[in-house]
Motif scaffolding. Structure first.
Motif, mmCIF file in Angstrom:
data_model
loop_
_atom_site.group_PDB
_atom_site.id
_atom_site.type_symbol
_atom_site.label_atom_id
_atom_site.label_comp_id
_atom_site.label_asym_id
_atom_site.label_seq_id
_atom_site.Cartn_x
_atom_site.Cartn_y
_atom_site.Cartn_z
ATOM 1 N N UNK B 81 -5.671 -12.757 -4.402
ATOM 2 C CA UNK B 81 -6.943 -12.028 -4.418
ATOM 3 C C UNK B 81 -7.079 -11.157 -3.175
ATOM 4 N N UNK B 82 -6.697 -11.719 -2.022
ATOM 5 C CA UNK B 82 -6.769 -10.930 -0.789
ATOM 6 C C UNK B 82 -5.796 -9.762 -0.842
ATOM 7 N N UNK B 83 -4.601 -10.025 -1.355
ATOM 8 C CA UNK B 83 -3.581 -8.974 -1.426
ATOM 9 C C UNK B 83 -4.051 -7.815 -2.304
ATOM 10 N N UNK B 84 -4.587 -8.141 -3.480
ATOM 11 C CA UNK B 84 -5.049 -7.075 -4.375
ATOM 12 C C UNK B 84 -6.189 -6.299 -3.735
ATOM 13 N N UNK B 85 -7.110 -7.042 -3.109
ATOM 14 C CA UNK B 85 -8.233 -6.356 -2.466
ATOM 15 C C UNK B 85 -7.749 -5.484 -1.313
ATOM 16 N N UNK B 86 -6.685 -5.934 -0.636
ATOM 17 C CA UNK B 86 -6.200 -5.170 0.518
ATOM 18 C C UNK B 86 -5.743 -3.780 0.097
ATOM 19 N N UNK B 87 -5.158 -3.672 -1.095
ATOM 20 C CA UNK B 87 -4.712 -2.361 -1.553
ATOM 21 C C UNK B 87 -5.897 -1.400 -1.626
ATOM 22 N N UNK B 88 -7.014 -1.916 -2.151
ATOM 23 C CA UNK B 88 -8.199 -1.056 -2.264
ATOM 24 C C UNK B 88 -8.726 -0.669 -0.892
ATOM 25 N N UNK B 89 -8.847 -1.657 -0.003
ATOM 26 C CA UNK B 89 -9.442 -1.340 1.292
ATOM 27 C C UNK B 89 -8.527 -0.426 2.096
ATOM 28 N N UNK B 90 -7.210 -0.629 1.967
ATOM 29 C CA UNK B 90 -6.293 0.204 2.735
ATOM 30 C C UNK B 90 -6.309 1.648 2.251
ATOM 31 N N UNK B 91 -6.263 1.838 0.931
ATOM 32 C CA UNK B 91 -6.227 3.239 0.490
ATOM 33 C C UNK B 91 -7.571 3.899 0.768
ATOM 34 N N UNK B 92 -8.647 3.105 0.706
ATOM 35 C CA UNK B 92 -9.953 3.666 1.045
ATOM 36 C C UNK B 92 -9.991 4.107 2.505
ATOM 37 N N UNK B 93 -9.397 3.298 3.390
ATOM 38 C CA UNK B 93 -9.505 3.634 4.806
ATOM 39 C C UNK B 93 -8.715 4.898 5.132
ATOM 40 N N UNK B 94 -7.748 5.275 4.309
ATOM 41 C CA UNK B 94 -7.096 6.562 4.541
ATOM 42 C C UNK B 94 -7.678 7.679 3.703
ATOM 43 N N UNK B 95 -8.375 7.306 2.615
ATOM 44 C CA UNK B 95 -9.017 8.362 1.837
ATOM 45 C C UNK B 95 -10.084 9.060 2.680
ATOM 46 N N UNK B 96 -10.847 8.289 3.458
ATOM 47 C CA UNK B 96 -11.887 8.926 4.265
ATOM 48 C C UNK B 96 -11.279 9.851 5.320
ATOM 49 N N UNK B 97 -10.052 9.549 5.755
ATOM 50 C CA UNK B 97 -9.412 10.421 6.740
ATOM 51 C C UNK B 97 -8.858 11.678 6.091
#
Ligand SMILES: Nc1ncnc2c1ncn2[C@@H]1O[C@H](COP(=O)(O)OP(=O)(O)O)[C@@H](O)[C@H]1O
Ligand SMILES: [Mg+2]
Lengths: 253, 246, 219
Positions: B81-97
Motif C-alpha cells: 500500500x505504501x509502495x503504490x501510494x509512493x508512486x502517486x506522491x512522487x510523480x505529484x511532487x515533480x508535476x508541480x515542478x
C-alpha cells in the motif's frame, strides 16, 4: 571429452575483447569469426546435451535444457553489467560510443534474459509441476527484464539524443542494484525457498556440454551487441547533427 | 534603509549581494517550500491517505475474507500500500515542478542541485512515513495483529523503509516526469530497484508482529541501512546531472 | 573582455538533428542593452537560455559577467535574471510565497525576504493579490509576478524573452516602463521581442538571427 576442452574456445572472445580498446575497428573484420564460434559452440553444446549426456536421476530428461537456460541468463547478466559500465563511461566522458554500446547491451541483455527465463519456466514445469515457482532468482530475473524494458522505453520516449543519453546513463548506473538483487535474492529469501544450485553441482555430466554452449552464447552476445551497436551508431548519425553542417565560422562582432 | 527598499530603489549593480545559503540551509529552504506546497494542496494529501487505506482493504477482497491468510501477510500488504501510494506522491511532487518549469527556476535561482534532491527526498520520506503512521494502526486493527516488539521498532522500520523508497523514487520521478508516458514509466523503473527494500522491510515488519526467534531483525535493518546509503549516494551524485544536462 | 556582460565565441546548439544556433559570435558591453530579433524558431529563446546557463552550448565558448560557463554555473546564475516563456511560478503558492522562496534562496533572512516580497509586489502592482494563489491569476498577472521574480534578484544581466507577449496595450506600457527603469539602474539588458519599435526605443544594440545565424537586420 575432458571438461576443460571447451574452455580453450574462451581464448577467442576474451582475446578480442581485451584487444578492442586498442584497436577499435577490430570487430569489423573478425566478427564473422565470433559468429562462427557461436554457431559451433552452441551447436556442439546442444548436441552433447541432447545426445551424449545421460538422463539425470531426479530431473530425468529435462536436465538437458540447463545447457541453454543457464548460459543465456548468465550472458544476460553480463550484458546488464556491460550496460552499467557503459553508462558510467558516458557520465564521465560523454562518449557516444558508450551511449550506443549501453543501448545495445540493454537490448541484447533483455532478449537473452527473456529467452533464458522462458526456458527456466519450461524446465520448471516437468520438474516441479508448475511453470512459475516463485523462486526468488527466477522472479527477480523477470523483474530485471521489466526494468530494462523500461530503460528502452524511456529511450524511445526521449527525442533529444543528448538528454536521452544522459538520462539512460543515469538509469543504467542506478540499475546496477538489480543484477545484485538477482544474485542476492536467493540468500535474502532462503527462509522461504530452497537455494537453487548451479548445474555444475547438480549434474557433473552436463558440464562439458554446458561450457560449450555458454561460450557459444557469449560469442553470440558479442556479435549481437556489435551489430546492434552499428545500427545505433547509424541512427545517431541521422539524429545528431554533425558539426560539419555548421559551415565556416562567422565573422566576429 | 530596509532591504526591501534597497531592492526596490537602489541601482541594481552597486549593492552587495547577500551570501547564498549553503547545502544544508538551501535544503531547509526547499524542504519548507515543498512542505508548504503539500500543505496548501492538502486535499490531495488526504486523497493519498484514502488511496492507501483503499489498497489495504482491497487485499481482503482479492484474497477472500480469510482472516488467517490476511493476518499472515499483513506486513506485505502494508508495504505494498505504501509502495503504490509512493508512486502517486512522487510523480505529484515533480508535476508541480514541471507545471511552469519551476525546477528550472530553482536551478537558475540558483539552488544547489543536491539540495533540490535532498529536499524532495526528505519531503517524500516525511509524507510516506506519515502515511505509514496512519496505515500501521489501521493494519493492526483490521488484520488483528499482535505487536510483539515495541512500536518504536515499527516506527524505525517504517522510517528507513520510507527513506529508501523516497531516495530511489525521487531519482526516478525526476526522469520519468520529463518523459512522455510518465505515469507508467515511473513504477516500471522504480519497483525493480525497490525489490530488496520490499523484501527487507516486509521481513522486518513481520517480526514486529510475530516475534524474532532467530534474531534476524538486526540483519534486515542492516540491509535496509545499506540500501539507504546506496540510494541516497547514487541520488546525490546522479540527480544534479539529470536536471542540468538539458 | 573584462567589461563585457557576455562574450560568446562560435557558440552552437543542437536539438537532435538540427542546429538551433550555428557558430554565433557576439559580445555585449556592460550597461548596454541589446535587442534580439528574428522569426519564430530563429534561436532567440535558445540563445537566452544558454546565456542564463539553463542549457549548455553543444560547441563553443561562453563567458558571462566575467565567468567562464565551464568553470561553474552558479556564479553566473547569481547575477543573471531570466524572464522566460515559462513563468517558473508555483501554481499552488501565493504570489508572496513564490517571491519569498526565491528571496530566501538568494540569501535573505526570513524577515528580509517577507519585506522584500511585499515591496516587490507593490512595485509590479500585485499588492492586492498578495495572498492569492497563482492558479487564480490571469496571464498578464503571471507575467508581472514573473517580472517581480526577476527584479527581486537584482540581476546584473537581465534576459527578457518576449516580455510583451500575452499583455494588453496597458500591460505593454507598464512593461516598457519597468524595462526602462531596469536599464536606467545600469542593468545590462537583452530583449527578445517581435515588437521591433518598442524594442528599439528601449535598447542600444541589435542582433538579428535567422536560422541560428547572425544576419544584418533589414528593418
Ligand atoms: N526542446 C526542443 N527540442 C527540439 N527542438 C527545439 C527545442 N526548443 C527549440 N527547438 C528548435 O530550435 C529552433 C530555435 O528555437 P527557439 O530558440 O525557441 O526560437 P525562437 O525563440 O527564436 O522562436 C526551432 O527550430 C525550434 O523548433
Ligand atoms: Mg522564443
Amino acid at each position: 571429452m575432458p571438461s576443460w576442452v571447451p574452455l580453450v574456445l574462451l581464448l577467442v572472445p576474451v582475446g578480442i575483447c581485451l584487444a578492442l580498446p586498442f584497436k577499435r575497428d577490430l570487430l569489423d573484420k573478425v566478427w564473422l569469426v565470433l559468429a562462427a564460434e557461436a554457431v559451433f559452440g552452441i551447436g556442439v553444446g546442444t548436441y552433447l546435451a541432447l545426445f551424449s549426456v545421460p538422463p539425470e536421476r531426479d530431473m530425468g530428461e529435462v536436465v538437458r535444457i540447463f545447457a541453454a537456460h543457464v548460459p543465456q541468463v548468465q550472458n544476460a547478466l553480463l550484458a546488464v553489467v556491460l550496460n552499467f559500465g557503459c553508462s558510467l563511461w558516458f557520465l564521465i566522458r560523454k562518449s557516444w560510443v558508450a551511449d550506443s554500446l549501453a543501448e545495445s547491451s540493454a537490448e541484447v541483455g533483455l532478449y537473452l534474459g527473456a529467452v533464458g527465463t522462458a526456458l527456466g519456466a519450461i524446465w520448471a514445469k516437468p520438474t516441479w509441476g508448475v511453470y512459475w515457482t516463485w523462486d526468488p532468482r527466477l522472479t527477480s530475473a523477470a523483474v530485471m527484464l521489466i526494468y530494462y524494458a523500461g530503460y528502452l522505453a524511456l529511450r524511445r520516449f526521449t527525442d533529444n539524443p543528448d538528454t536521452r543519453a544522459t538520462w539512460s546513463a543515469a538509469l543504467g548506473t542506478f540499475g546496477i542494484v538489480i543484477p545484485v538483487t538477482v544474485y542476492k535474492s536467493v540468500v535474502w529469501m532462503k527462509s522461504m525457498h530452497q537455494v537453487q544450485s548451479s548445474p555444475e553441482t547438480v549434474y557433473p555430466q552436463l558440464v562439458t556440454a554446458f561450457r560449450f554452449s555458454a561460450i557459444g552464447f557469449l560469442c553470440l552476445m558479442i556479435v549481437f551487441i556489435y551489430q546492434r551497436y552499428r545500427i545505433a551508431q547509424e541512427q545517431l548519425k541521422r539524429e545528431v547533427a554533425p558539426p560539419e553542417a555548421l559551415g565556416a565560422p562567422q565573422g566576429a562582432a | 534603509m530596509t532591504p526591501a527598499e534597497t531592492v526596490a530603489q537602489a541601482p541594481a549593480v552597486t549593492t552587495a549581494r547577500p551570501v547564498r545559503p549553503g547545502l544544508f540551509a538551501c535544503t531547509v529552504i526547499l524542504l519548507r517550500k515543498d512542505l508548504l506546497l503539500e500543505w496548501r494542496t492538502r486535499a490531495r494529501l488526504n486523497a493519498l491517505v484514502f488511496f492507501g487505506i483503499c489498497t489495504l482493504l482491497m487485499f481482503s477482497f482479492a484474497l477472500g475474507a480469510n482472516a488467517m491468510a490476511l493476518r499472515e501477510h499483513a506486513s506485505g500488504y502494508f508495504w505494498l500500500a505504501i509502495l503504490f501510494a509512493s508512486v502517486l506522491s512522487l510523480s505529484e511532487s515533480f508535476r508541480v515542478e514541471q507545471e511552469n518549469h519551476s525546477l528550472d527556476g530553482l536551478r537558475l535561482a540558483p539552488a544547489n542541485g543536491r539540495a533540490i534532491f535532498l529536499a524532495k527526498a526528505i519531503g517524500n520520506t516525511v509524507l510516506l512515513w506519515g502515511l505509514g503512521a496512519v496505515l500501521a494502526p489501521l493494519s493492526i486493527a483490521v488484520f488483528d495483529l499482535r505487536v510483539v516488539m515495541s512500536l518504536f521498532t515499527l516506527a524505525f522500520i517504517m522510517l528507513v523503509g520510507s527513506m529508501a523508497i523516497s531516495a530511489a523514487g525521487t531519482f526516478y520521478a525526476s526522469i520519468a516526469s520529463n518523459a512522455r508516458a510518465r505515469d507508467v514509466l515511473l513504477p516500471i523503473l522504480l519497483f525493480p530497484v525497490l525489490v530488496p527494500v520490499l523484501i527487507a522491510a516486509v521481513k522486518a515488519t513481520t517480526m514486529v508482529f510475530e516475534g524474532d526467534p532467530m534474531n534476524q531483525m538486526e540483519s534486515w535493518l542492516t540491509l535496509l541501512g545499506s540500501l539507504n546509503v546506496i540510494y541516497w549516494g547514487l541520488g546525490l551524485v546522479l540527480f544534479p546531472r539529470i536536471i542540468e544536462d538539458l | 573582455m573584462a567589461d563585457a556582460a557576455f562574450h560568446i565565441v562560435d557558440v552552437s546548439k543542437r536539438y537532435g538533428p538540427r542546429w538551433a544556433l550555428a557558430r554565433l559570435t557576439f559580445s555585449l558591453e556592460r550597461g548596454k542593452s541589446l535587442l534580439l530579433t528574428g522569426h519564430n524558431g530563429s534561436g532567440k529563446t535558445t540563445l537566452l537560455k544558454i546565456l542564463a546557463t539553463a542549457m549548455s552550448p553543444t560547441l563553443g565558448k561562453l563567458t558571462v559577467l566575467g565567468h567562464d560557463c565551464h568553470e561553474g554555473r552558479e556564479p553566473i546564475r547569481e547575477k543573471v535574471g531570466l524572464l522566460s516563456h515559462a513563468s517558473f511560478l508555483y501554481e499552488d503558492l501565493t504570489a508572496a510565497q513564490n517571491l519569498v522562496v526565491l528571496a530566501r534562496l538568494i540569501g535573505m533572512t526570513d524577515g528580509e525576504a517577507d519585506a522584500t516580497a511585499d515591496a516587490m509586489l507593490t512595485r509590479v502592482g500585485l499588492a492586492k493579490r498578495r495572498d492569492h494563489p497563482v492558479r487564480q491569476f490571469s496571464a498578464g498577472m503571471r507575467k508581472r509576478l514573473a517580472v517581480g521574480r526577476l527584479l527581486l534578484k537584482r540581476p546584473e544581466l537581465a534576459l527578457l524573452d518576449e516580455p510583451f507577449g500575452e499583455l494588453d496595450p496597458q500591460g505593454i506600457g507598464e512593461m516598457e516602463k519597468l524595462i526602462a527603469e531596469l536599464a536606467a539602474q545600469g542593468t545590462t539588458l537583452v530583449l527578445a521581442t517581435h515588437l521591433v519599435d518598442q524594442g528599439k526605443a528601449l535598447t542600444t544594440e541589435r542582433l538579428h538571427l535567422e536560422e541560428g545565424r547572425r544576419v544584418e537586420a533589414r528593418a
